[in-house]
Design a protein around this motif. Structure first.
Motif, PDB file in Angstrom:
ATOM      1  N   SER A  74       0.820  -1.207   0.000  1.00  0.00           N
ATOM      2  CA  SER A  74       0.000   0.000   0.000  1.00  0.00           C
ATOM      3  C   SER A  74       0.858   1.262   0.000  1.00  0.00           C
ATOM      4  O   SER A  74       0.596   2.208  -0.764  1.00  0.00           O
ATOM      5  CB  SER A  74      -0.930  -0.004   1.216  1.00  0.00           C
ATOM      6  N   THR A  78       1.101   4.058  -3.120  1.00  0.00           N
ATOM      7  CA  THR A  78       0.732   5.456  -2.879  1.00  0.00           C
ATOM      8  C   THR A  78       1.886   6.389  -3.181  1.00  0.00           C
ATOM      9  O   THR A  78       1.699   7.471  -3.761  1.00  0.00           O
ATOM     10  CB  THR A  78       0.278   5.627  -1.423  1.00  0.00           C
ATOM     11  N   GLN A  79       3.087   5.994  -2.814  1.00  0.00           N
ATOM     12  CA  GLN A  79       4.248   6.835  -3.080  1.00  0.00           C
ATOM     13  C   GLN A  79       4.451   7.028  -4.581  1.00  0.00           C
ATOM     14  O   GLN A  79       4.695   8.152  -5.044  1.00  0.00           O
ATOM     15  CB  GLN A  79       5.503   6.201  -2.466  1.00  0.00           C
ATOM     16  N   ALA A  81       2.181   6.785  -6.948  1.00  0.00           N
ATOM     17  CA  ALA A  81       1.078   7.571  -7.514  1.00  0.00           C
ATOM     18  C   ALA A  81       1.247   9.059  -7.230  1.00  0.00           C
ATOM     19  O   ALA A  81       1.037   9.901  -8.114  1.00  0.00           O
ATOM     20  CB  ALA A  81      -0.254   7.064  -6.954  1.00  0.00           C
ATOM     21  N   LEU A  82       1.644   9.406  -6.011  1.00  0.00           N
ATOM     22  CA  LEU A  82       1.790  10.820  -5.652  1.00  0.00           C
ATOM     23  C   LEU A  82       3.011  11.442  -6.320  1.00  0.00           C
ATOM     24  O   LEU A  82       2.944  12.586  -6.797  1.00  0.00           O
ATOM     25  CB  LEU A  82       1.885  10.967  -4.132  1.00  0.00           C
ATOM     26  N   ASP A 144      -4.225   4.420   1.229  1.00  0.00           N
ATOM     27  CA  ASP A 144      -5.161   4.142   0.135  1.00  0.00           C
ATOM     28  C   ASP A 144      -6.047   5.345  -0.153  1.00  0.00           C
ATOM     29  O   ASP A 144      -6.377   5.629  -1.316  1.00  0.00           O
ATOM     30  CB  ASP A 144      -6.025   2.925   0.471  1.00  0.00           C
ATOM     31  N   ARG A 147      -4.053   7.823  -2.180  1.00  0.00           N
ATOM     32  CA  ARG A 147      -3.801   7.321  -3.532  1.00  0.00           C
ATOM     33  C   ARG A 147      -5.044   7.425  -4.414  1.00  0.00           C
ATOM     34  O   ARG A 147      -4.984   7.920  -5.540  1.00  0.00           O
ATOM     35  CB  ARG A 147      -3.320   5.874  -3.463  1.00  0.00           C
ATOM     36  N   TRP A 148      -6.182   6.999  -3.895  1.00  0.00           N
ATOM     37  CA  TRP A 148      -7.396   7.026  -4.704  1.00  0.00           C
ATOM     38  C   TRP A 148      -7.901   8.447  -4.916  1.00  0.00           C
ATOM     39  O   TRP A 148      -8.497   8.757  -5.960  1.00  0.00           O
ATOM     40  CB  TRP A 148      -8.476   6.170  -4.049  1.00  0.00           C
ATOM     41  N   ARG A 151      -5.875   9.748  -7.776  1.00  0.00           N
ATOM     42  CA  ARG A 151      -6.325   9.155  -9.045  1.00  0.00           C
ATOM     43  C   ARG A 151      -7.667   9.716  -9.482  1.00  0.00           C
ATOM     44  O   ARG A 151      -7.881   9.975 -10.674  1.00  0.00           O
ATOM     45  CB  ARG A 151      -6.404   7.638  -8.891  1.00  0.00           C
TER      46      ARG A 151
END
Length: 248
Positions: A74, A78-79, A81-82, A144, A147-148, A151
């Protein structure tokens, strides 16, 4: 002469210093690349080991491995994605800062779980599992959520841009089909009135061509006879002539 020698000496010293600087930069870049490769390889080996433990072992060791694996998966997702999104959306920098603070707690928990894997007193470790599961769930839920959210924000921007693009394409398509707004010729179905009244631009063109010798249309016939040889044209065959724009 002494000034020339001094200038040459300074140039030599500058080139040597520049060479040393470039060499140091190259060595440091290569060292960072090697360190990055080693880190990625170590991480891949550790993740594989955790998967093997979580599926192949039962009891406390398997549960600890499962907690570490879910936490690491997780946090890493997240890392990525950001860090990828912040290059295109600067507003994600605050979210990235929050994630970095969350990463501190994630690393502390991962180190604690890793230490408990080697703890021989499995009974005590088993009593700590509920608290460890709760902490892992809180950290993973926060990761999470970030991250979402990132997105969803990127997808909303893409949807808005697509909607705007579709509107612009519809307007352009309507402009390209300008002839659909012209009035048809009365009594002739399917034929549009492009010449109009006697004073329309089309009639004026033919009238103007016939004013030279008193015979309307002779200039147009002469122009057609003396047209340029198509074999001597300078344009390419795939080029199309510009279509005139109507002024309604």
């Amino acid at each position: 002469m002494e000034a020339v020698i001094l200038i040459l000496g300074l140039l030599v010293v500058a080139f040597v210093a520049l060479g040393i600087y470039v060499s140091v930069k190259i060595i440091r870049a290569a060292s960072r690349g090697v360190d990055r490769t080693i880190t990625q390889a170590r991480r891949a080996v550790e993740d594989t080991t955790l998967r093997a433990k979580s599926y192949g072992q039962v009891g406390v060791v398997g549960e600890l491995a499962q907690l570490r694996l879910s936490l690491r998966t997780s946090m890493r997702a997240t890392q990525e994605a950001l860090q990828t999104g912040v290059t295109e959306d600067a507003s994600l920098s605050e979210s990235l800062g929050l994630f970095q603070r969350l990463s501190v707690h994630g690393r502390e928990l991962d180190d604690e779980l890793k230490m408990l894997e080697r703890e021989p007193d499995k009974k005590t470790v088993s009593s700590l599992l509920p608290g460890l599961k709760k902490r892992t769930g809180e950290i993973t839920r926060s990761a999470d959520s970030l991250r979402w959210a990132a997105r969803d924000r990127a997808r909303q921007f893409a949807d808005d841009d697509l909607a705007t693009l579709n509107e612009q394409i519809d307007v352009e398509a309507g402009a390209l089909r300008h002839w659909t707004t012209e009035e048809p010729v009365p009594g002739v179905p399917g034929v549009q009135d492009r010449t109009g009244a006697p004073g329309a631009p089309g009639n004026a063109r033919w009238q103007g061509q016939g004013q030279g010798n008193g015979q309307p249309g002779d200039a147009g016939i002469a122009e057609a006879i003396t047209a340029a040889d198509p074999r001597q044209r300078t344009t390419y065959p795939w080029q199309k002539s510009a279509r005139p724009e109507t002024t309604n």
